[in-house]
Design a protein around this motif. Sequence first.
Motif, PDB file in Angstrom:
ATOM      1  N   LEU A 194       0.830  -1.220   0.000  1.00 31.47           N
ATOM      2  CA  LEU A 194       0.000   0.000   0.000  1.00 31.47           C
ATOM      3  C   LEU A 194       0.859   1.262   0.000  1.00 31.47           C
ATOM      4  N   ARG A 195       2.154   1.095   0.276  1.00 24.23           N
ATOM      5  CA  ARG A 195       3.052   2.253   0.321  1.00 24.23           C
ATOM      6  C   ARG A 195       3.875   2.411  -0.952  1.00 24.23           C
ATOM      7  N   ASP A 196       3.961   1.328  -1.750  1.00 25.05           N
ATOM      8  CA  ASP A 196       4.842   1.359  -2.924  1.00 25.05           C
ATOM      9  C   ASP A 196       4.296   0.369  -3.950  1.00 25.05           C
ATOM     10  N   GLY A 197       3.703   0.923  -5.006  1.00 26.41           N
ATOM     11  CA  GLY A 197       3.036   0.091  -6.016  1.00 26.41           C
ATOM     12  C   GLY A 197       3.970  -0.795  -6.819  1.00 26.41           C
ATOM     13  N   SER A 198       5.297  -0.689  -6.579  1.00 25.00           N
ATOM     14  CA  SER A 198       6.218  -1.541  -7.335  1.00 25.00           C
ATOM     15  C   SER A 198       6.676  -2.727  -6.486  1.00 25.00           C
ATOM     16  N   LYS A 199       6.221  -2.775  -5.216  1.00 21.42           N
ATOM     17  CA  LYS A 199       6.677  -3.837  -4.309  1.00 21.42           C
ATOM     18  C   LYS A 199       5.513  -4.722  -3.910  1.00 21.42           C
ATOM     19  N   LYS A 200       5.749  -6.027  -3.820  1.00 12.86           N
ATOM     20  CA  LYS A 200       4.692  -6.956  -3.422  1.00 12.86           C
ATOM     21  C   LYS A 200       4.284  -6.730  -1.962  1.00 12.86           C
ATOM     22  N   MET A 201       2.996  -6.830  -1.669  1.00 13.95           N
ATOM     23  CA  MET A 201       2.573  -6.805  -0.262  1.00 13.95           C
ATOM     24  C   MET A 201       3.127  -8.066   0.400  1.00 13.95           C
ATOM     25  N   SER A 202       3.782  -7.904   1.536  1.00 16.27           N
ATOM     26  CA  SER A 202       4.519  -9.025   2.114  1.00 16.27           C
ATOM     27  C   SER A 202       4.417  -9.018   3.633  1.00 16.27           C
ATOM     28  N   LYS A 203       4.363 -10.218   4.218  1.00 19.04           N
ATOM     29  CA  LYS A 203       4.322 -10.340   5.689  1.00 19.04           C
ATOM     30  C   LYS A 203       5.555  -9.745   6.330  1.00 19.04           C
TER      31      LYS A 203
END
Length: 338
Positions: A194-203
Amino acid sequence: MATTFTPRVFSGIQPSGGLTLGNYLGAIKRFVDMQGAEFETIYCMVDLHAITVWQDPADLRKNTRELCAGFIASGIDPESSVLFNQSQVPEHTQLGWIFNTVARMGWLNRMTQFKDKAGKNRENSSVGLFAYPALMAADILVYHATHVPVGEDQKQHVELTRDIAAKFNHDYGVDFFPVTEPVIEGAATRVMSLRDGSKKMSKSDPSDMSRINMTDDADAIAQKIRKARTDPDALPSEVDGLKDRPEARNLVNIFAAMNDSTVEAVLADVGGKQFSEFKPLLADLAVAKLSPISSEMARLMEHQDEIDKILARGAERARALAAPILKQTYEIVGMVGA
Ligand code: AQP
């Protein structure tokens, strides 16, 4: 004649932290959809994968039970699916060793997940992190699984599983392991931070604001969506209008996946709206879908002995499937006493 394999689904999730919305939409929700008449379904908490990077033992235990609660609260029925914890079924590591001898260094060297996770610290990463895809191939093939639902990030590992199966079959002159199909479908095969559209949402992202956790309450979900990074433009009415707008695309994908809809249908509804209007709609939808799951998870976590019983029973059922396949593998390879 080519062997016919029973249609069987296998997939796993690492108890390497709390479950995220990415894990839910990219994996668990789809695991639930595949449960039923067409396939036998086998789902696993892959704790042996989790420890390829450091895990605090108390956290690992908690996260494994919480993940089991998350599976069940999301709709995995431990009676109709086989639901278990990887380390309770030793056949995975036994076949994993055989596959360490089949997989080539060059294949593993190309794995982008290893490159991402090892980063600049390659020399200091665990051997397990490097060999992870060979164990994942064993997780799948020890059940002769034919289909593996995963998010986009795991596609390369499933392709490696296919290469391992094909090389084993070729080297030993058998038609023993199936060439498994990855199943990567739906609007949310890659939910982004949600903070960086180029990075996967990750635990394991250090920023809690980057992800929605399945245990977040309604206020936290609403706040994270409100603060999610976006651009200043209104939402487009057509999919093409999301080009080069990764954050906008991500929020629309999440909306579509959560609503069992398509990106086209969502844009037909919300096209022209500003994010200040769209975000509250998304937050309401997320809270409506996730709150029942998180409260059921919390309820289940109060009965850890029940969770442990479910895992023990699941491991027994998993071993009954895996042991004969491992035995035949040992026979093919030439192990005395198999
Ligand atoms: N952001 C995501 N979007 C869609 N699918 C996702 N998956 C994970 N993140 C997303 C899918 O969830 C399944 C389980 O993943 P995992 O826990 O085994 O490992 P991961 O892909 O490495 O997930 P995380 O959250 O990023 O864990 P950490 O931070 O420990 O590395 C897989 O099917 C995956 O595709």
